[in-house]
Design a protein around this motif. Structure first.
Motif, PDB file in Angstrom:
ATOM      1  N   ASP A 477       3.716  -4.913  10.195  1.00  0.00           N
ATOM      2  CA  ASP A 477       3.823  -2.750  10.143  1.00  0.00           C
ATOM      3  C   ASP A 477       2.913  -2.149  10.542  1.00  0.00           C
ATOM      4  N   ILE A 478       1.759  -2.678   9.847  1.00  0.00           N
ATOM      5  CA  ILE A 478       0.907  -2.047  10.316  1.00  0.00           C
ATOM      6  C   ILE A 478       0.203  -1.849  11.477  1.00  0.00           C
ATOM      7  N   LYS A 479       0.272  -2.957  11.968  1.00  0.00           N
ATOM      8  CA  LYS A 479      -0.725  -3.782  13.380  1.00  0.00           C
ATOM      9  C   LYS A 479      -0.329  -3.280  14.524  1.00  0.00           C
ATOM     10  N   SER A 502      -1.134   5.289   5.091  1.00  0.00           N
ATOM     11  CA  SER A 502      -0.179   5.876   4.656  1.00  0.00           C
ATOM     12  C   SER A 502       0.761   4.215   4.036  1.00  0.00           C
ATOM     13  N   ARG A 503       0.398   3.804   5.494  1.00  0.00           N
ATOM     14  CA  ARG A 503       1.081   2.086   4.901  1.00  0.00           C
ATOM     15  C   ARG A 503       0.357   1.536   3.340  1.00  0.00           C
ATOM     16  N   ILE A 504      -1.035   1.708   3.569  1.00  0.00           N
ATOM     17  CA  ILE A 504      -2.294   0.941   2.916  1.00  0.00           C
ATOM     18  C   ILE A 504      -1.394   1.293   0.953  1.00  0.00           C
ATOM     19  N   GLU A 505      -0.906   2.873   1.163  1.00  0.00           N
ATOM     20  CA  GLU A 505      -0.653   3.526   0.201  1.00  0.00           C
ATOM     21  C   GLU A 505       0.497   3.230  -0.749  1.00  0.00           C
ATOM     22  N   ASN A 506       1.646   3.337   0.173  1.00  0.00           N
ATOM     23  CA  ASN A 506       2.449   2.268  -0.068  1.00  0.00           C
ATOM     24  C   ASN A 506       2.769   0.773  -0.837  1.00  0.00           C
ATOM     25  N   TYR A 507       1.420   0.121  -0.456  1.00  0.00           N
ATOM     26  CA  TYR A 507       1.647  -1.246  -0.654  1.00  0.00           C
ATOM     27  C   TYR A 507       0.899  -1.289  -1.939  1.00  0.00           C
ATOM     28  N   SER A 508       0.055  -0.151  -2.365  1.00  0.00           N
ATOM     29  CA  SER A 508      -0.829   0.013  -3.450  1.00  0.00           C
ATOM     30  C   SER A 508      -0.216  -0.116  -4.207  1.00  0.00           C
ATOM     31  N   GLY A 509       0.879   0.954  -3.890  1.00  0.00           N
ATOM     32  CA  GLY A 509       1.339   1.546  -5.537  1.00  0.00           C
ATOM     33  C   GLY A 509       2.829  -0.062  -5.989  1.00  0.00           C
ATOM     34  N   ASN A 516      -1.945 -10.143 -12.147  1.00  0.00           N
ATOM     35  CA  ASN A 516      -2.667 -11.294 -12.068  1.00  0.00           C
ATOM     36  C   ASN A 516      -2.336 -12.218 -12.007  1.00  0.00           C
ATOM     37  N   PRO A 517      -2.891 -13.633 -11.547  1.00  0.00           N
ATOM     38  CA  PRO A 517      -3.838 -13.438 -10.058  1.00  0.00           C
ATOM     39  C   PRO A 517      -3.528 -12.871  -9.086  1.00  0.00           C
ATOM     40  N   ALA A 518      -1.964 -13.199  -9.068  1.00  0.00           N
ATOM     41  CA  ALA A 518      -1.082 -13.209  -7.468  1.00  0.00           C
ATOM     42  C   ALA A 518      -1.803 -11.503  -6.699  1.00  0.00           C
ATOM     43  N   ALA A 519      -1.326 -10.786  -7.680  1.00  0.00           N
ATOM     44  CA  ALA A 519      -2.197  -9.531  -7.301  1.00  0.00           C
ATOM     45  C   ALA A 519      -3.659  -8.995  -6.566  1.00  0.00           C
ATOM     46  N   GLN A 520      -4.328 -10.057  -7.267  1.00  0.00           N
ATOM     47  CA  GLN A 520      -5.781  -9.373  -6.938  1.00  0.00           C
ATOM     48  C   GLN A 520      -5.478 -10.825  -5.470  1.00  0.00           C
ATOM     49  N   VAL A 521      -4.765 -12.194  -5.474  1.00  0.00           N
ATOM     50  CA  VAL A 521      -5.013 -11.917  -3.905  1.00  0.00           C
ATOM     51  C   VAL A 521      -4.305 -11.718  -2.629  1.00  0.00           C
ATOM     52  N   PHE A 522      -3.313 -10.486  -3.494  1.00  0.00           N
ATOM     53  CA  PHE A 522      -2.755 -10.048  -2.463  1.00  0.00           C
ATOM     54  C   PHE A 522      -3.560  -9.406  -2.327  1.00  0.00           C
ATOM     55  N   ILE A 523      -4.145  -7.655  -2.710  1.00  0.00           N
ATOM     56  CA  ILE A 523      -4.950  -7.278  -2.752  1.00  0.00           C
ATOM     57  C   ILE A 523      -5.664  -7.651  -1.914  1.00  0.00           C
ATOM     58  N   ASN A 524      -6.283  -8.662  -1.943  1.00  0.00           N
ATOM     59  CA  ASN A 524      -7.574  -8.942  -1.018  1.00  0.00           C
ATOM     60  C   ASN A 524      -7.474  -9.350   0.161  1.00  0.00           C
ATOM     61  N   ASP A 525      -5.770  -9.743   0.555  1.00  0.00           N
ATOM     62  CA  ASP A 525      -5.654 -10.090   1.549  1.00  0.00           C
ATOM     63  C   ASP A 525      -5.659  -8.672   2.422  1.00  0.00           C
ATOM     64  N   VAL A 526      -4.804  -8.385   2.109  1.00  0.00           N
ATOM     65  CA  VAL A 526      -4.896  -6.915   2.337  1.00  0.00           C
ATOM     66  C   VAL A 526      -5.626  -5.907   3.079  1.00  0.00           C
ATOM     67  N   LYS A 562     -14.960   5.037   5.418  1.00  0.00           N
ATOM     68  CA  LYS A 562     -15.350   5.864   3.279  1.00  0.00           C
ATOM     69  C   LYS A 562     -13.959   5.624   2.798  1.00  0.00           C
ATOM     70  N   GLU A 563     -12.824   5.906   3.819  1.00  0.00           N
ATOM     71  CA  GLU A 563     -11.414   6.474   3.066  1.00  0.00           C
ATOM     72  C   GLU A 563     -10.865   4.964   3.545  1.00  0.00           C
ATOM     73  N   LEU A 564     -11.000   4.010   3.906  1.00  0.00           N
ATOM     74  CA  LEU A 564     -10.209   2.757   3.625  1.00  0.00           C
ATOM     75  C   LEU A 564     -11.443   1.839   2.273  1.00  0.00           C
ATOM     76  N   LYS A 565     -12.705   2.500   2.430  1.00  0.00           N
ATOM     77  CA  LYS A 565     -13.190   1.773   1.088  1.00  0.00           C
ATOM     78  C   LYS A 565     -12.407   2.238  -0.210  1.00  0.00           C
ATOM     79  N   LYS A 566     -12.746   3.265  -0.501  1.00  0.00           N
ATOM     80  CA  LYS A 566     -12.139   4.371  -1.230  1.00  0.00           C
ATOM     81  C   LYS A 566     -10.760   3.564  -2.095  1.00  0.00           C
ATOM     82  N   LEU A 567      -9.582   3.574  -0.356  1.00  0.00           N
ATOM     83  CA  LEU A 567      -8.593   2.964  -1.186  1.00  0.00           C
ATOM     84  C   LEU A 567      -8.709   1.555  -1.764  1.00  0.00           C
ATOM     85  N   PHE A 568      -9.350   0.394  -1.137  1.00  0.00           N
ATOM     86  CA  PHE A 568      -9.281  -0.968  -1.067  1.00  0.00           C
ATOM     87  C   PHE A 568     -10.349  -0.757  -2.914  1.00  0.00           C
ATOM     88  N   ASN A 569     -10.772   0.289  -3.028  1.00  0.00           N
ATOM     89  CA  ASN A 569     -11.242   0.162  -4.415  1.00  0.00           C
ATOM     90  C   ASN A 569     -10.553   0.426  -5.142  1.00  0.00           C
TER      91      ASN A 569
END
Length: 661
Positions: A477-479, A502-509, A516-526, A562-569
């Protein structure tokens, strides 16, 4: 020859005397020498009594003189049947038959003994063929009468635990049996016949217990077994309270009744087993044997158990039925999810803390727990065996579930955005569900360690597969938008980057619904994927900054990173080691003085030692490819080589540039 003649003569003489006595008894003729009617000892009734006693005594003595006795004189005096009780002349066959019919068993028995003596005498005086025919007929009558009496006695014993029980009749039966054992006659082996009658009575009792068919009552067997246990309990209670004092101790009455109940119950249960097809009925049968019937019997007789092969047969059948039931139950779980969730596009439920969930793991756990709980009460070995099977069967279930899930949810990907979100929710739901299943199965690890370890492996593979499907979809979707980075268009507009965020934010929600622990693994993978793909655009040499565009590009890169860092943080990524990378690259790209770039290499290479010379060259190309052959760039690359040489080993978890192709 002379001795034989004398013996025959004596026999005839004795017979003649008996006939005279019988004749005199019949007509009341006085045999005493006192003929005075006024004599105190010569009254009619007293003389008649004397005649009867004397005649009977003579008859008995003569009779005894003709029969070899198995008892000595002292034993004869102590016999239960007194010689005076046996009538000197038996009553007629019809009369004896009437005695039996009217329950006058003692009279019937004594007259049969008298008739038997009479027949013995007649056999000894048999003279012609006509008499032989009469004797045969009498013997037949005697045999039939004894058989009729025996049947009557059996019926009395057989019904002695029924409400119609007659104590006096049973007492007569017991006395007759004892008499027969002390002086065997025509009713030999009556102790065994008595046991057979007891068994028949027990069989009658159990046959009367109500038994519905499975169609009439779903709980037919449990109800019947409850009534059966009550019937046995009542029967044995009556034996203790009403029958024990009727029998002599050597009859072992209570033990005999318990033994008969055991035997007949076993026959009855074997018959019931042939009708059992459902697991609940196998359980009811085993539970009855182990906890009700067997325990009730042991209370009264300390050691009676069902034959082990019969119990083993039930256990094996029960085990097989449970295995089949469990397979069907697992298939039904898949069918329910398919019909009620996927096809209906039903939104998954949420827990109180907001996580998406299904009932799959709870249904499985409840089923196994019910098996374990029910079987533990009966046989712990059987319990462990079925739990092991259930855990092993989950291996195939995971495979089947994944296949059916993919087959029946793929259509959501070709529909609208809402269906796509539902598709993602389903994946998160089952990631949560199967992780919960793995956690709940830990309680069986002590007894089924190998099976639980295999289940953990299967669950991890399944959830990883579901998670990877989500990641792959996210990547696809994002590539296209990431591929637009580091181009001339990118430098002019934020359109593609906005689509990325926008797509990162959708997946963030959506990730907030994943445990966890699946959520943590998934977030790190993204996070890792977005960072890698964003940086990899620099390595593709799609664009090179001209006329000081490098400073503009560096500023944009810094802002977006910086924006990406904020989203993933905010998502909770634990890959904080990726955060400085954007700044390092921005500094190199935007550095005004080319010579100063050498000073920026050290933090970059130190923190990301897997960056290659080729990749470093691609970064410089993006900055300004017109200067790649200059002396300054040559010094920069030499410095890069020195720093790379002095850098320590690369940490496996810090590989980043190695994955950029």
């Amino acid at each position: 020859m002379i001795y034989s003649c004398r013996a025959n003569k004596t026999k005839r003489h004795s017979q003649k005397i008996l006939q005279i006595i019988d004749h005199q008894l019949q007509f009341g003729i006085n045999l005493t020498m006192d003929k005075s009617p006024t004599s105190p000892k010569g009254g009619f009734f007293r003389r008649l009594s004397s005649i009867r006693k004397s005649g009977a005594h003579i008859k008995r003595k003569l009779s005894m003189s003709r029969q070899p006795s198995t008892l000595d004189e002292n034993e004869n005096e102590n016999k239960d049947i007194k010689e005076t009780e046996i009538p000197p002349k038996p009553c007629s066959v019809p009369m004896i038959r009437d005695y039996i019919k009217t329950d006058e068993l003692r009279k019937a028995y004594l007259n049969l003994l008298s008739l038997n003596l009479e027949l013995q005498q007649e056999r000894e005086t048999l003279e012609d063929r006509a008499s032989a025919v009469d004797l045969t007929n009498k013997e037949t009558d005697l045999k039939m009468l004894f058989e009729s009496l025996g049947n009557k006695m059996s019926d009395i014993v057989r019904s002695s635990t029924q409400p119609s029980f007659n104590k006096e009749l049973l007492e007569q039966v017991v006395k007759i049996i004892l008499d027969e054992e002390k002086k065997p006659g025509m009713m030999q082996g009556w102790r065994e016949k008595w046991r057979e009658a007891v068994r028949d009575g027990v069989r009658d009792t159990l046959k009367k217990v109500d038994l519905d068919s499975p169609k009439q009552n779903a709980s037919w067997l449990a109800v019947h077994l409850g009534l059966l246990g009550k019937a046995v309990e009542d029967d044995l209670e009556k034996v203790k309270e009403e029958l024990l004092n009727i029998y002599p101790p050597d009859f072992n009455v209570f033990e005999t009744y318990v033994s008969c109940h055991h035997k007949i119950m076993e026959e009855h249960l074997k018959g019931l087993l042939e009708q059992v097809t459902e697991s609940k009925d196998y359980h009811a049968l085993l539970d009855f044997i182990v906890h009700h019937y067997a325990s009730d019997v042991k209370k009264e007789q300390k050691a009676i158990e069902q034959e082990q092969d019969f119990i083993s047969k039930i256990k094996n059948a029960y085990h097989q039925r449970l295995m089949e039931d469990f397979k069907v139950a697992l298939e039904n779980i898949i069918n329910i999810e398919r019909d009620n969730m996927w096809k209906m596009k039903k939104t998954p439920e949420r827990t109180d803390d907001g996580f998406l969930t299904a009932e799959v793991h709870m249904d499985i756990c409840k089923l196994i727990a019910a098996y374990a709980r029910n079987l533990k009460e009966i046989d712990e070995t059987l319990e462990k065996s079925i739990v092991r099977f259930c855990l092993e069967e989950l291996h195939q279930f995971h495979i089947r579930f994944a296949e059916e899930f993919t087959r029946h949810t793929s259509f959501l990907l070709t529909s609208d955005l809402l269906d796509l979100c539902l598709w993602v929710q389903y994946h998160i739901t089952y990631i949560n569900t199967f992780h919960s299943l793995k956690d709940l199965m830990q309680c069986y690890k002590e007894n089924c360690s190998a099976q639980v370890e295999q289940l953990e492996k299967d669950v991890d593979e399944l959830t990883q597969r579901l998670r990877q499907i989500l990641i792959d979809h996210f990547k696809n979707d994002i590539k296209p938008y990431l591929n637009g980075m580091m181009t001339k268009k990118w430098l002019k507009t934020d359109e593609d980057f906005t689509e990325v965020t926008s797509r990162i934010e959708n997946y963030s929600g959506l990730c907030k619904s994943m445990r966890n622990p699946a959520a943590q693994v998934f977030i790190n993978d993204v996070h890792y994927y977005v960072a890698r793909e964003y940086v990899s655009q620099l390595m593709k040499k799609k664009y090179s900054c001209k006329k000081n565009k490098n400073e503009e590009a560096a500023c944009k890169l810094r802002t977006q990173w910086k924006e990406l860092k904020k989203l993933f943080n905010e998502m909770g990524s634990s890959l904080d080691w990726l955060y400085p990378l954007g700044d390092y690259l921005s500094d190199i790209i935007g550095m005004e003085n080319k010579k100063s770039i050498k000073d920026l290499l050290n933090p970059l290479v130190s923190n990301y030692p897997d960056i290659s010379k080729k990749q470093m060259s691609a970064v410089l190309y993006f900055r300004d490819n017109s200067q790649l052959l200059s002396l300054e760039w040559h010094h920069v690359m030499n410095q890069f080589d020195l720093i790379k040489r002095d850098t320590g080993n690369i940490l496996p978890e810090r590989n980043f540039f190695t994955d950029i192709k």
